[in-house]
Write a protein that holds these residues in place. Structure first.
Motif, mmCIF file in Angstrom:
data_model
loop_
_atom_site.group_PDB
_atom_site.id
_atom_site.type_symbol
_atom_site.label_atom_id
_atom_site.label_comp_id
_atom_site.label_asym_id
_atom_site.label_seq_id
_atom_site.Cartn_x
_atom_site.Cartn_y
_atom_site.Cartn_z
ATOM 1 N N ASN A 156 -17.298 -14.444 7.320
ATOM 2 C CA ASN A 156 -17.723 -13.514 8.364
ATOM 3 C C ASN A 156 -17.327 -12.106 7.941
ATOM 4 O OD1 ASN A 156 -16.804 -11.857 10.928
ATOM 5 N ND2 ASN A 156 -18.374 -13.297 11.631
ATOM 6 N N LEU A 157 -18.265 -11.161 8.011
ATOM 7 C CA LEU A 157 -18.035 -9.834 7.442
ATOM 8 C C LEU A 157 -16.916 -9.066 8.153
ATOM 9 C CD1 LEU A 157 -21.673 -8.695 6.576
ATOM 10 C CD2 LEU A 157 -19.951 -9.749 5.108
ATOM 11 N N TRP A 158 -16.756 -9.263 9.452
ATOM 12 C CA TRP A 158 -15.656 -8.611 10.156
ATOM 13 C C TRP A 158 -14.316 -9.152 9.660
ATOM 14 C CZ3 TRP A 158 -16.101 -4.218 12.461
ATOM 15 C CH2 TRP A 158 -17.303 -3.860 13.083
ATOM 16 N N PHE A 159 -14.267 -10.463 9.405
ATOM 17 C CA PHE A 159 -13.037 -11.069 8.890
ATOM 18 C C PHE A 159 -12.788 -10.625 7.455
ATOM 19 C CE2 PHE A 159 -10.623 -14.644 7.004
ATOM 20 C CZ PHE A 159 -9.499 -14.579 7.818
ATOM 21 N N VAL A 160 -13.852 -10.494 6.671
ATOM 22 C CA VAL A 160 -13.737 -10.010 5.291
ATOM 23 C C VAL A 160 -13.184 -8.584 5.275
ATOM 24 C CG1 VAL A 160 -15.081 -9.292 3.266
ATOM 25 C CG2 VAL A 160 -15.506 -11.520 4.324
ATOM 26 N N PHE A 161 -13.661 -7.745 6.217
ATOM 27 C CA PHE A 161 -13.164 -6.370 6.336
ATOM 28 C C PHE A 161 -11.665 -6.392 6.652
ATOM 29 C CE2 PHE A 161 -12.374 -2.373 8.600
ATOM 30 C CZ PHE A 161 -12.962 -1.449 7.750
ATOM 31 N N PHE A 162 -11.257 -7.274 7.561
ATOM 32 C CA PHE A 162 -9.842 -7.427 7.907
ATOM 33 C C PHE A 162 -9.043 -7.885 6.685
ATOM 34 C CE2 PHE A 162 -6.481 -10.433 9.235
ATOM 35 C CZ PHE A 162 -5.631 -9.539 9.881
ATOM 36 N N CYS A 163 -9.622 -8.803 5.899
ATOM 37 C CA CYS A 163 -8.968 -9.268 4.663
ATOM 38 C C CYS A 163 -8.731 -8.107 3.705
ATOM 39 C CB CYS A 163 -9.805 -10.333 3.976
ATOM 40 S SG CYS A 163 -9.806 -11.940 4.808
ATOM 41 N N GLY A 164 -9.683 -7.179 3.645
ATOM 42 C CA GLY A 164 -9.535 -6.001 2.798
ATOM 43 C C GLY A 164 -8.366 -5.149 3.247
ATOM 44 N N ILE A 165 -8.259 -4.940 4.569
ATOM 45 C CA ILE A 165 -7.161 -4.135 5.114
ATOM 46 C C ILE A 165 -5.818 -4.769 4.800
ATOM 47 C CG2 ILE A 165 -6.083 -3.321 7.250
ATOM 48 C CD1 ILE A 165 -8.865 -3.027 8.445
ATOM 49 N N VAL A 166 -5.710 -6.080 5.022
ATOM 50 C CA VAL A 166 -4.440 -6.785 4.823
ATOM 51 C C VAL A 166 -4.170 -7.028 3.338
ATOM 52 C CG1 VAL A 166 -3.157 -8.885 5.354
ATOM 53 C CG2 VAL A 166 -4.646 -7.886 7.076
ATOM 54 N N GLY A 167 -5.221 -7.367 2.599
ATOM 55 C CA GLY A 167 -5.047 -7.704 1.188
ATOM 56 C C GLY A 167 -4.564 -6.549 0.337
ATOM 57 N N VAL A 168 -4.905 -5.323 0.725
ATOM 58 C CA VAL A 168 -4.502 -4.157 -0.062
ATOM 59 C C VAL A 168 -3.045 -3.797 0.184
ATOM 60 C CG1 VAL A 168 -5.007 -2.283 1.578
ATOM 61 C CG2 VAL A 168 -5.458 -1.944 -0.870
ATOM 62 N N SER A 169 -2.415 -4.491 1.124
ATOM 63 C CA SER A 169 -1.032 -4.186 1.494
ATOM 64 C C SER A 169 -0.069 -4.329 0.320
ATOM 65 C CB SER A 169 -0.573 -5.092 2.646
ATOM 66 O OG SER A 169 -0.712 -6.452 2.276
ATOM 67 N N GLY A 170 -0.419 -5.193 -0.641
ATOM 68 C CA GLY A 170 0.457 -5.385 -1.795
ATOM 69 C C GLY A 170 0.617 -4.136 -2.633
ATOM 70 N N MET A 171 -0.353 -3.219 -2.563
ATOM 71 C CA MET A 171 -0.248 -1.970 -3.301
ATOM 72 C C MET A 171 0.703 -0.998 -2.629
ATOM 73 S SD MET A 171 -4.175 -1.186 -4.473
ATOM 74 C CE MET A 171 -3.698 0.416 -5.124
ATOM 75 N N THR A 172 0.783 -1.044 -1.298
ATOM 76 C CA THR A 172 1.552 -0.053 -0.567
ATOM 77 C C THR A 172 2.883 -0.576 -0.046
ATOM 78 O OG1 THR A 172 0.265 -0.624 1.411
ATOM 79 C CG2 THR A 172 -0.456 1.286 0.147
ATOM 80 N N LEU A 173 3.002 -1.884 0.154
ATOM 81 C CA LEU A 173 4.228 -2.442 0.720
ATOM 82 C C LEU A 173 4.908 -3.352 -0.297
ATOM 83 C CD1 LEU A 173 5.997 -2.542 3.209
ATOM 84 C CD2 LEU A 173 4.644 -4.462 4.045
ATOM 85 N N PRO A 174 5.993 -2.892 -0.919
ATOM 86 C CA PRO A 174 6.690 -3.713 -1.916
ATOM 87 C C PRO A 174 7.151 -5.038 -1.317
ATOM 88 C CG PRO A 174 7.471 -1.447 -1.980
ATOM 89 C CD PRO A 174 6.603 -1.568 -0.756
ATOM 90 N N GLY A 175 6.910 -6.117 -2.054
ATOM 91 C CA GLY A 175 7.336 -7.432 -1.607
ATOM 92 C C GLY A 175 6.246 -8.240 -0.938
ATOM 93 N N LEU A 176 5.196 -7.567 -0.481
ATOM 94 C CA LEU A 176 4.097 -8.291 0.164
ATOM 95 C C LEU A 176 2.941 -8.401 -0.825
ATOM 96 C CD1 LEU A 176 2.991 -9.626 2.703
ATOM 97 C CD2 LEU A 176 2.100 -7.412 3.422
ATOM 98 N N SER A 177 2.649 -9.610 -1.255
ATOM 99 C CA SER A 177 1.582 -9.841 -2.231
ATOM 100 C C SER A 177 0.238 -9.935 -1.533
ATOM 101 C CB SER A 177 1.857 -11.131 -3.013
ATOM 102 O OG SER A 177 0.708 -11.541 -3.719
ATOM 103 N N GLY A 178 -0.646 -8.989 -1.837
ATOM 104 C CA GLY A 178 -1.981 -9.014 -1.253
ATOM 105 C C GLY A 178 -2.740 -10.267 -1.631
#
Length: 341
Positions: A156-178
């Motif tokens: 679902n594209l809305w869920f995919v968009f949410f995955c993008g928001i959460v998945g990129v967290s590994g770049m900005t938040l140390p310790g959290l693997s996107g």
């Protein structure tokens, strides 16, 4: 004002981007840890914060040179170049090494995270009851995430968009693997395997002026998914950087304490000794992705046998990982220059 960098500094920044990109690709490893240990985390967050209303005004007014300067474009450009190079080179090498030497690769990453925890915590100035609480909360959160059960794939594209928001967290938040978060959300194969392969195939088609993929519904759907995921990643990158910029400015010690705990809690994700448990269909057959590979459901972790040469070799690679991080951190500290804002 952007920091003035020598040619060597620029090359090193590209190499840091390369390391960050490689780390983001591996489930359980965070590119944010690379940024933190390599000494450019705060500049990275500061630069991403500059993608704001003022940057938008500069863009629509065609003031591209001012925009480039305002968003610290030289720094971000070199870093992104390294990530792109990594995506088409080092990440492929990592795929090969994980396939053939999985235990030793995980052992090296385990050691690198231990080295990161030591490096970050040794320079932490204020060990108060408050900071210990934040470290403990970070550890609990990291451990809890590592033991969550993965969800089912959802395009679902809305869920995919949410995955993008959460998945990129590994770049900005140390310790959290996107990548690991995408596994938990059930969309790692869809977004980082199937969609990426569809993009590769499409680029290859375009290079030979073959437009037959336009009639391939499955390919077009995957390209659509990739586009929405990229949009979500961009939105997440900018929004999370503003949030992190705020907490770093107002609650720096608490944030660093939580990050130390979070990285420590993530050790469970990269524990070297684990067995893959694959998803199964109702008829008992293994569920396969578009490349014919089994889809991982979860990992069954176990303690190693210390009478095995393989175990001691893995322990050796843990120490290799520790010394790699501490060596890079020492070199960075030796050559550290202040960020000019």
């Amino acid at each position: 004002m952007q920091q003035i960098r020598s040619f060597t500094d620029r090359v090193l920044l590209v190499l840091k981007g390369l390391a960050m990109g490689a780390a983001n690709k591996v489930p359980g490893v965070s590119g944010g840890v690379v940024a933190f240990v390599a000494g450019f985390y705060e500049e990275f967050i500061f630069s991403l914060q500059r993608f704001n209303y003022r940057a938008f005004i500069l863009l629509i007014n065609g003031r591209f040179k001012s925009l480039f300067h305002y968003v610290n474009g030289r720094f971000l450009g070199l870093l992104i170049l390294g990530m792109l190079i990594s995506y088409f080179s080092v990440s492929k090498l990592l795929d090969y090494l994980i396939l053939h030497y999985e235990l030793y690769v995980w052992a090296a990453f385990f050691g690198m995270i231990i080295g990161s925890i030591y490096y970050i915590s040794k320079d932490f100035d204020e060990w108060t009851k408050r900071s210990l609480v934040f470290i403990f909360l970070g550890i609990i959160t990291g451990v809890a995430i590592s033991f969550l059960e993965p969800a089912k794939e959802n395009d679902n594209l809305w869920f995919v968009f949410f995955c993008g928001i959460v998945g990129v967290s590994g770049m900005t938040l140390p310790g959290l693997s996107g990548s690991f978060i995408l596994i938990l959300l059930g969309n790692y194969v869809l977004l980082l395997v199937d969609s990426v392969n569809a993009l590769y195939d499409t680029i290859a088609n375009l290079l030979v002026l073959d437009f037959s993929f336009l009639e391939n519904e499955a390919r077009m759907r995957l390209l659509q998914v990739m586009l929405v995921f990229a949009a979500g990643s961009l939105a997440g990158l900018v929004s999370l950087s503003h949030l992190l910029g705020f907490v770093l400015k107002n609650y720096k010690n608490d944030t660093f304490a939580a990050i130390i705990g979070f990285i420590a809690g993530s050790l469970g994700v990269v524990w070297p000794w684990k067995e893959k448990i694959f998803k199964m269909k109702e008829n008992g057959d293994m569920l396969l992705d578009s490349q014919g590979n089994g889809v991982i459901d979860y990992y069954d972790r176990y303690f190693p046998a210390f009478n095995s040469f393989e175990t001691w070799l893995a322990i050796f690679f843990i120490f290799v990982g520790i010394f790699i991080v501490l060596g890079l951190a020492w070199y960075e500290k030796k050559n550290n220059k202040p960020v000019l804002k």
